[in-house]
Scaffold this active site. Sequence first.
Site, PDB file in Angstrom:
ATOM      1  N   GLY A 251      -6.416 -16.028  -1.022  1.00  0.00           N
ATOM      2  CA  GLY A 251      -5.501 -17.075  -1.432  1.00  0.00           C
ATOM      3  C   GLY A 251      -4.309 -17.329  -0.538  1.00  0.00           C
TER       4      GLY A 251
ATOM      5  N   HIS B 187      -7.396  -4.694  -1.459  1.00  0.00           N
ATOM      6  CA  HIS B 187      -6.824  -6.042  -1.527  1.00  0.00           C
ATOM      7  C   HIS B 187      -7.493  -6.841  -2.638  1.00  0.00           C
ATOM      8  CE1 HIS B 187      -6.548  -4.831   2.790  1.00  0.00           C
ATOM      9  NE2 HIS B 187      -5.288  -5.132   2.559  1.00  0.00           N
TER      10      HIS B 187
ATOM     11  N   ASP C 184     -15.256 -23.071   4.670  1.00  0.00           N
ATOM     12  CA  ASP C 184     -14.353 -21.994   5.054  1.00  0.00           C
ATOM     13  C   ASP C 184     -12.931 -22.540   5.122  1.00  0.00           C
ATOM     14  OD1 ASP C 184     -13.773 -19.277   6.317  1.00  0.00           O
ATOM     15  OD2 ASP C 184     -12.979 -20.694   7.805  1.00  0.00           O
TER      16      ASP C 184
ATOM     17  N   HIS D  33       0.823  -1.220   0.000  1.00  0.00           N
ATOM     18  CA  HIS D  33       0.000   0.000   0.000  1.00  0.00           C
ATOM     19  C   HIS D  33       0.858   1.272   0.000  1.00  0.00           C
ATOM     20  CE1 HIS D  33      -3.274  -2.697   0.677  1.00  0.00           C
ATOM     21  NE2 HIS D  33      -2.815  -3.076   1.870  1.00  0.00           N
TER      22      HIS D  33
END
Length: 590
Positions: free
Chosen positions: A415, A224, A573, A60
């Site tokens: 990921g 993101h 999940d 960032h």
Amino acid sequence: MQTKHFFSDPNHLVLTALNSLTLTNPSLAFDAQNKIIFRRPDASRKPGKVSIITGGGSGHEPAFAGFVGKGFCDASVAGSIFASPSAEQIRRAAIDRVPTDAGVLILPNNYTGDVLNFGMAAEKCRAAGIRTEFFAINDDVGVGREKGGKVGRRGIAGGVLILKITGALAEAGGSLEEVYKLAQFANDNLVSIGSSLEHVHVPGRGVPEDFIPNGEVEIGMGIHNEPGSHRVKADLNETVSTMLKQLLDPNDTDRAFVKHTSEDDFVLLVNNLGGVSPIELAGITDEVHRQLVRDHKVKPVRVIQGTFLTSLNGMGFSISLLKLADNGLGKGKSMLDLIDAPAEAVGWSAPIAPSTWNERIDTPVELKASNVIEDTPSNLKLDPLIIKKALSAGLKRVIAAEPEVTRYDTIVGDGDCGIGLKRGAEAIQKLLDSSSPALSDDAVNTVLRIVDVVENVMDGTSGAIYAIFLNALAHGLRDQDTGSNLPVTTEVWAKALKHSVNALTKYTPAKPGDRTLIDALVPFCDTLLETQDVRVAAAAAQQGTESTKSMKASLGRSVYVGGQSEWIGKVPDPGAYGLSEFLTGLAEAV
């Protein structure tokens, strides 16, 4: 999507980028081991000044380390690309790298991993006797109240304005209470939204499957790669119009976070997400200003344009509006005064003053040793060989499951869950296999040895949850220490695990049904307490993991991932699946 990079190793890239800040601002120092940029203790600094600590995932830049310097922040802690730093890194910054006499304010952005890790570090600072306040900046209106749910607003580029004004107030002698309240007050008067033409590619990773078609724009895209409110075919004028409506429409109850009238003054910040050329960004600023004045009767008293918080080389921009409400601090400390106050941070538009260059000292900063206190022994006894066998069996299953966890997380998240779990499992296994005894017959100190590995190796949301849970597990065990040698039975473990679950609720709102690793963890702990049978408890964790397939995400980055209807009923999940694999392996070895 641009997939070519000069750096193929993202870890090396992060370290070199951070080190460069000490070259461009001589008042800064770099703790490479903990990825902390901080103001040199031998640089000029006002006595009795509140220290401000920020940070977050790398990628960032110039946020967050680029906002360390005189008149801004005192330290910034970096994680891997798009992953939160660990609580141990942050604790080192707060306790060992900045003055603490006037107190410490910890200001991350509102992302689950950052809130957990920075929050845990805040608790450790308080436990060490340091006056500490914590606030998670949240300014994004892109997903709205309904979609944001328990997560709330994300923190994006507008948060830089909060860092600027709190840093200026701290530099002017503001107390910890004043600086903390100002952060909250400014956040209540701040709205931001970003949009992008394409996702970004992380160096060292594969190419994402999702592309934004030519001619379309993602309104409200997160930093993101998370989707926003919708995709639309639109030119710049239409894109800006939609963004400003989401920022300022008082009738949009899902996004009307800041009430305003024609009498209110605003600061406008137009931020480059990383890949927009300077000439295009200038044109975007012109269009945003034109529509603000024409359609919303808002004429900003300050227009700030540049690259402040990016998404690597994101082909997009964000708009932030800060209402200059009366903060009650008096003359010279209004919101505008604090925005205009001088600052020396390479990420801000103000240049480094000549006086700072004249005071440059080239000798390296001697890093202070950690203030960690050795833990006292306990009387809770276990067989190290049995624990090693059980843990190794569970860790082996986690490592083997990495490809499947990664596949799941690529579909429903960003990921990195599988890689993070594998990294932590391999590090713990390395500890167990070390030549020096890794485990003793002291249950509490054995858990704390593992905690040390987790806090230093695992980052992101999962790392923070596991670190908090294991710290609390050690506490839950110690609470059962009667003062005489006591074997750690299944009942003792079960009670300590239940204590850990309760401790987690202080830092995450996640509950069973929210589609997180809690859906595997809580059934295991509850069943173990009820039955004292590890195999039955592991089966309950498996059942809880299976149930997440049919759940809609209400926490974590899966909240922002579109197309949930395509994977609901099929994909569990990832965090719950990884934990369930560990618990199954552990149970099979007992």
